[in-house]
Design a protein around this motif. Structure first.
Motif, PDB file in Angstrom:
ATOM      1  N   ALA A  77       0.812  -1.216   0.000  1.00 26.46           N
ATOM      2  CA  ALA A  77       0.000   0.000   0.000  1.00 26.46           C
ATOM      3  C   ALA A  77       0.851   1.274   0.000  1.00 26.46           C
ATOM      4  CB  ALA A  77      -0.958  -0.007   1.189  1.00 26.46           C
ATOM      5  N   VAL A  78       1.708   1.430   1.004  1.00 28.01           N
ATOM      6  CA  VAL A  78       2.490   2.667   1.143  1.00 28.01           C
ATOM      7  C   VAL A  78       3.482   2.837  -0.002  1.00 28.01           C
ATOM      8  CG1 VAL A  78       4.074   3.964   2.600  1.00 28.01           C
ATOM      9  CG2 VAL A  78       2.180   2.712   3.644  1.00 28.01           C
ATOM     10  N   PRO A  79       4.332   1.816  -0.308  1.00 31.21           N
ATOM     11  CA  PRO A  79       5.286   2.029  -1.410  1.00 31.21           C
ATOM     12  C   PRO A  79       4.620   2.286  -2.752  1.00 31.21           C
ATOM     13  CG  PRO A  79       5.343  -0.260  -0.632  1.00 31.21           C
ATOM     14  CD  PRO A  79       4.559   0.509   0.353  1.00 31.21           C
ATOM     15  N   LEU A  80       3.482   1.623  -3.020  1.00 34.47           N
ATOM     16  CA  LEU A  80       2.807   1.821  -4.299  1.00 34.47           C
ATOM     17  C   LEU A  80       2.201   3.220  -4.383  1.00 34.47           C
ATOM     18  CD1 LEU A  80       2.332   0.118  -6.824  1.00 34.47           C
ATOM     19  CD2 LEU A  80       0.114  -0.541  -5.902  1.00 34.47           C
ATOM     20  N   TYR A  81       1.643   3.690  -3.272  1.00 33.72           N
ATOM     21  CA  TYR A  81       1.077   5.043  -3.242  1.00 33.72           C
ATOM     22  C   TYR A  81       2.169   6.091  -3.420  1.00 33.72           C
ATOM     23  CZ  TYR A  81      -1.202   9.250  -1.389  1.00 33.72           C
ATOM     24  OH  TYR A  81      -1.692  10.520  -1.225  1.00 33.72           O
ATOM     25  N   VAL A  82       3.279   5.925  -2.701  1.00 33.50           N
ATOM     26  CA  VAL A  82       4.398   6.879  -2.806  1.00 33.50           C
ATOM     27  C   VAL A  82       4.958   6.874  -4.224  1.00 33.50           C
ATOM     28  CG1 VAL A  82       6.736   7.388  -2.023  1.00 33.50           C
ATOM     29  CG2 VAL A  82       4.980   6.745  -0.361  1.00 33.50           C
ATOM     30  N   LEU A  83       5.095   5.686  -4.802  1.00 32.97           N
ATOM     31  CA  LEU A  83       5.585   5.596  -6.182  1.00 32.97           C
ATOM     32  C   LEU A  83       4.645   6.312  -7.136  1.00 32.97           C
ATOM     33  CD1 LEU A  83       7.447   4.426  -8.407  1.00 32.97           C
ATOM     34  CD2 LEU A  83       5.996   2.369  -8.379  1.00 32.97           C
ATOM     35  N   GLY A  84       3.340   6.068  -6.990  1.00 34.19           N
ATOM     36  CA  GLY A  84       2.364   6.689  -7.885  1.00 34.19           C
ATOM     37  C   GLY A  84       2.367   8.197  -7.790  1.00 34.19           C
ATOM     38  N   VAL A  85       2.388   8.741  -6.563  1.00 33.66           N
ATOM     39  CA  VAL A  85       2.400  10.196  -6.383  1.00 33.66           C
ATOM     40  C   VAL A  85       3.701  10.794  -6.915  1.00 33.66           C
ATOM     41  CG1 VAL A  85       2.429  12.048  -4.663  1.00 33.66           C
ATOM     42  CG2 VAL A  85       0.794  10.170  -4.446  1.00 33.66           C
ATOM     43  N   THR A  86       4.817  10.106  -6.681  1.00 31.86           N
ATOM     44  CA  THR A  86       6.118  10.582  -7.194  1.00 31.86           C
ATOM     45  C   THR A  86       6.095  10.663  -8.717  1.00 31.86           C
ATOM     46  OG1 THR A  86       7.275   9.610  -5.298  1.00 31.86           O
ATOM     47  CG2 THR A  86       8.597  10.157  -7.236  1.00 31.86           C
ATOM     48  N   LEU A  87       5.539   9.642  -9.345  1.00 35.32           N
ATOM     49  CA  LEU A  87       5.457   9.649 -10.808  1.00 35.32           C
ATOM     50  C   LEU A  87       4.511  10.744 -11.299  1.00 35.32           C
ATOM     51  CD1 LEU A  87       5.370   5.807 -11.582  1.00 35.32           C
ATOM     52  CD2 LEU A  87       7.267   7.389 -11.976  1.00 35.32           C
ATOM     53  N   LEU A  88       3.429  11.007 -10.552  1.00 32.14           N
ATOM     54  CA  LEU A  88       2.517  12.086 -10.936  1.00 32.14           C
ATOM     55  C   LEU A  88       3.213  13.445 -10.857  1.00 32.14           C
ATOM     56  CD1 LEU A  88      -0.876  11.094  -9.246  1.00 32.14           C
ATOM     57  CD2 LEU A  88      -0.327  11.086 -11.685  1.00 32.14           C
ATOM     58  N   ILE A  89       4.053  13.617  -9.833  1.00 33.41           N
ATOM     59  CA  ILE A  89       4.836  14.860  -9.739  1.00 33.41           C
ATOM     60  C   ILE A  89       5.798  14.949 -10.917  1.00 33.41           C
ATOM     61  CG2 ILE A  89       6.561  16.092  -8.369  1.00 33.41           C
ATOM     62  CD1 ILE A  89       5.238  14.869  -5.868  1.00 33.41           C
ATOM     63  N   GLY A  90       6.381  13.792 -11.286  1.00 34.57           N
ATOM     64  CA  GLY A  90       7.251  13.756 -12.460  1.00 34.57           C
ATOM     65  C   GLY A  90       6.517  14.127 -13.732  1.00 34.57           C
TER      66      GLY A  90
END
Length: 369
Positions: A77-90
């Motif tokens: 849950a946490v790593p996937l959410y952080v990855l998704g938000v990071t990619l959205l910022i990218g």
């Protein structure tokens, strides 16, 4: 016991993870989709073959996810959410622009990070509420809204209204099922309604406002943006009670219906199979939602209940929004019809969602046995 019996038992055990009612409903929906795609894709060489390939990939993803226990899913849950938000910022900083929208990111291969959040966001919120089970306060719901607002805001900025709606529904359904009080829900509703003029003026792009205006009166731009809705409604209305027959639709085969293998494939289906066909397909989706909610209500943990409820609401939103925009009661936002429309990414996301439902149901039975 001979070797054949041993191999058969092992082979059969691989598929015991599938919930029978859910699997039957999926089979009927997918079969309806293939039949419709064959007609809609007559002028698209290879479209049916690619659609079936996407279904096979989605089935494989569904099977893998169905074999993963919900407790293991919670760890992602946490790593996937952080990855998704990071990619959205990218995406916001370095994203690829196509047709005026910045939705894609090149990370060695081109990806659309917003698709990740359709699953990552409900996972994150379900994990969050599971950790606070039994000690929820109103502040926890405020934090949950912030967890929802971050990816929803980034996706809306791209802009991608359809995905924003899907992500918002997935996240908000988790918050609601977690025990959001009716008083707080009423307050949020009042705030939301009061903020609509600000959203309309400052947050929506010109073309998005135009889509909403077209929904109320498509004839104001009959040869432009309203053309899609007008031709779609003509196709739906001309289907009558029983339809024009398979491959007999004129609006689609004469190229009046745009995107008739993706967003507007339900217009093709309704023209060819009419009201009776619509009743059949709506019944299948209704039973799918009912089965999903049954799985949610019987789930053994808060995390499982919230995830099952959120995934079910995702399927409901996909079907409701797609059919709503085809018949002109909702603006065109580019949402596919689940397991019927052509599209690899959406198909895999939906397959993952179905796998989560089956995982929750299967591992609940294992806990009881």
């Amino acid at each position: 016991m001979d070797n054949k019996s041993v191999y058969w038992k092992r082979f059969r055990s691989l598929f015991t993870v599938f919930d029978a009612p859910l699997a039957i409903l999926l089979f009927l929906i997918i079969s309806t989709g293939i039949v419709t795609m064959y007609s809609a894709g007559l002028d698209w060489p290879g479209r049916v073959e690619h659609h079936i390939r996407n279904i096979v990939v989605a089935f494989f993803v569904m099977w893998i996810v169905a074999n993963i226990p919900p407790q293991t899913l919670m760890r992602f849950a946490v790593p996937l959410y952080v990855l998704g938000v990071t990619l959205l910022i990218g995406v916001a900083m370095f994203g690829i622009v196509k047709n005026g929208s910045r939705r894609w990111l090149n990370v060695g291969t081109v990806v659309q990070p917003s698709e990740i959040l359709k699953i990552a966001l409900p996972l994150m919120l379900a994990w969050y509420f599971q950790k606070r089970e039994g000690a929820l306060r109103w502040k926890d719901f405020v934090i949950a809204v912030v967890i929802l607002a971050i990816p929803a805001g980034l996706i809306a900025k791209q802009p991608d209204l359809g995905t924003t709606i899907l992500v918002f529904v997935a996240g908000f359904s988790i918050i609601f099922f977690a025990g959001l009080s009716w008083r707080l829900l009423g307050a949020l509703t009042i705030i939301g309604l009061a903020s609509l003029p600000l959203v309309w003026k400052f947050l929506l792009h010109d073309y998005q406002r135009h889509r909403v205006e077209i929904m109320f009166d498509p004839t104001v731009d009959a040869l432009g943006k309203g053309f899609h809705i007008i031709q779609s409604m003509i196709a739906v209305g001309s289907g009558g009670l029983t339809g024009k027959g398979w491959r007999g639709g004129t609006q689609s085969h004469l190229e009046f219906i745009p995107e008739h293998t993706t967003d507007f494939i339900s217009a093709v289906y309704l023209e060819e199979f009419g009201f009776m066909g619509a009743a059949f397909l709506v019944t299948l989706y209704f039973l799918f939602v009912v089965r999903g909610l049954m799985i949610a209500s019987n789930a053994p943990t808060l995390f499982s209940r919230l995830m099952a409820g959120a995934v079910t609401m995702i399927f409901f939103t996909y079907a409701f929004v797609n059919m709503g925009m085809v018949v002109g009661i909702l603006p065109v936002v580019g949402v596919p019809l689940p397991f019927v429309s052509f599209g690899g990414t959406a198909m895999v996301t939906l397959g993952m969602g179905a796998g989560i439902l089956m995982s929750i149901q299967h591992h609940r039975k294992l806990m009881k046995s």
